[in-house]
Design a protein around this motif. Structure first.
Motif, PDB file in Angstrom:
ATOM      1  N   SER A  19      43.386  43.024  37.090  1.00  0.00           N
ATOM      2  CA  SER A  19      42.694  41.744  37.312  1.00  0.00           C
ATOM      3  C   SER A  19      41.889  41.740  38.608  1.00  0.00           C
ATOM      4  O   SER A  19      41.134  40.785  38.857  1.00  0.00           O
ATOM      5  CB  SER A  19      43.702  40.595  37.315  1.00  0.00           C
ATOM      6  OG  SER A  19      44.620  40.732  38.384  1.00  0.00           O
ATOM      7  N   GLN A 142      42.313  36.988  36.587  1.00  0.00           N
ATOM      8  CA  GLN A 142      42.529  37.472  35.225  1.00  0.00           C
ATOM      9  C   GLN A 142      41.680  38.719  34.996  1.00  0.00           C
ATOM     10  O   GLN A 142      40.569  38.835  35.521  1.00  0.00           O
ATOM     11  CB  GLN A 142      42.167  36.390  34.209  1.00  0.00           C
ATOM     12  CG  GLN A 142      43.066  35.162  34.313  1.00  0.00           C
ATOM     13  CD  GLN A 142      42.892  34.215  33.149  1.00  0.00           C
ATOM     14  OE1 GLN A 142      43.431  34.405  32.071  1.00  0.00           O
ATOM     15  NE2 GLN A 142      42.122  33.172  33.374  1.00  0.00           N
ATOM     16  N   SER A 153      45.796  37.417  31.069  1.00  0.00           N
ATOM     17  CA  SER A 153      46.785  36.975  32.058  1.00  0.00           C
ATOM     18  C   SER A 153      48.069  37.796  31.994  1.00  0.00           C
ATOM     19  O   SER A 153      48.983  37.582  32.781  1.00  0.00           O
ATOM     20  CB  SER A 153      47.130  35.507  31.795  1.00  0.00           C
ATOM     21  OG  SER A 153      47.571  35.361  30.450  1.00  0.00           O
TER      22      SER A 153
END
Ligand code: ADP
Ligand code: TMP
Ligand code: MG
Ligand code: ZN
Length: 204
Positions: A19, A142, A153
């Motif tokens: 992420s 994310q 996520s």
């Protein structure tokens, strides 16, 4: 003592694997260095994926770091004139990392902590929930779901054991893990033939 005249605080950067947590930590560290603030970065000794003495992103951006066995070791190594303390892979540290971050903040340091909020099962990871609770500032990032392309996520374990007895900590990168959204994430692939694919109906 660390610059007592300045207010200290804790920033947490969390999210799934890929992420951009480490990239964001490095971005903040580099800006502090441009401001000529003394920075020290730490990571748990267990994270030897790319380098022993650097924090490195999946895109090979890196900054020198000190590997430490236990969270309390960080207090021993932080210099009096250090303004910014970076801690990567905080999910691997013992619960004492919360007290360490708090102590540093009370002593006036800016503490930037990066770590996985969830493990591959989708459960809160180690000391991260408490760090998130005591932090002044939280950034939740994310990745991109490799199955459907939506924001991701969760982290899917794609190799090795994932059943109830599987160990929680296995250091790795794309060889073992991929980013997925809530709907494409499968907490346990060990009992299913084939392994990958969507576990829930993805709403898109
Ligand atoms: P983290 O520390 O959160 O695992 P890094 O900062 O090390 O993430 O790496 C982020 C980089 O990973 C991105 O800039 C991108 O180049 C790369 N990447 C690889 N797979 C993905 C993905 N599925 N989604 C987003 N970025 C990805
Ligand atoms: P990253 O978030 O910087 O990509 O690093 C996460 C590290 O955590 C990586 O070495 C894989 C490891 N990991 C576990 O040990 N258990 C888990 O459940 C997950 C999702 C990752
Ligand atoms: Mg990282
Ligand atoms: Zn998805």
């Amino acid at each position: 003592m660390l610059h007592r005249t300045l207010p200290g605080f804790i920033e947490v950067i969390c999210g799934s694997m890929f992420s951009g947590k480490t990239e964001e930590l490095l971005r903040r560290v580099k800006r502090a260095q441009i401001a000529r603030q003394k920075v020290q970065v730490f990571k748990p000794v267990i994270d030897n994926r790319y380098s022993v003495d650097h924090v490195q992103s999946h895109d090979a951006n890196r900054v020198a770091s000190k590997p430490v066995e236990k969270a309390r070791d960080i207090l021993r190594f932080v210099d009096d004139n250090t303004r910014v303390v970076g801690i990567d892979e905080a999910q691997f540290f013992d619960e004492a990392v919360v007290e360490v971050a708090q102590k540093l903040a009370y002593r006036g340091a800016r503490v930037i902590v990066a770590g996985l909020d969830l493990d591959f099962r989708g459960q809160p990871f180690g000391p991260m929930p408490k760090l998130l609770a005591v932090a002044e500032d939280v950034t939740k990032l994310q990745a991109v779901c490799v199955v459907c392309g939506n924001p991701a996520s969760r982290t899917q374990k794609i190799a090795g054991p994932t059943g109830p007895d599987a160990g929680r900590i296995v250091v790795g990168a794309k060889d073992l893990y991929e980013a997925r959204c809530r709907f494409c994430h499968e907490p346990d692939i060990s009992s299913q033939a084939g392994g990958s694919g969507q576990s829930q109906d993805c709403p898109t």
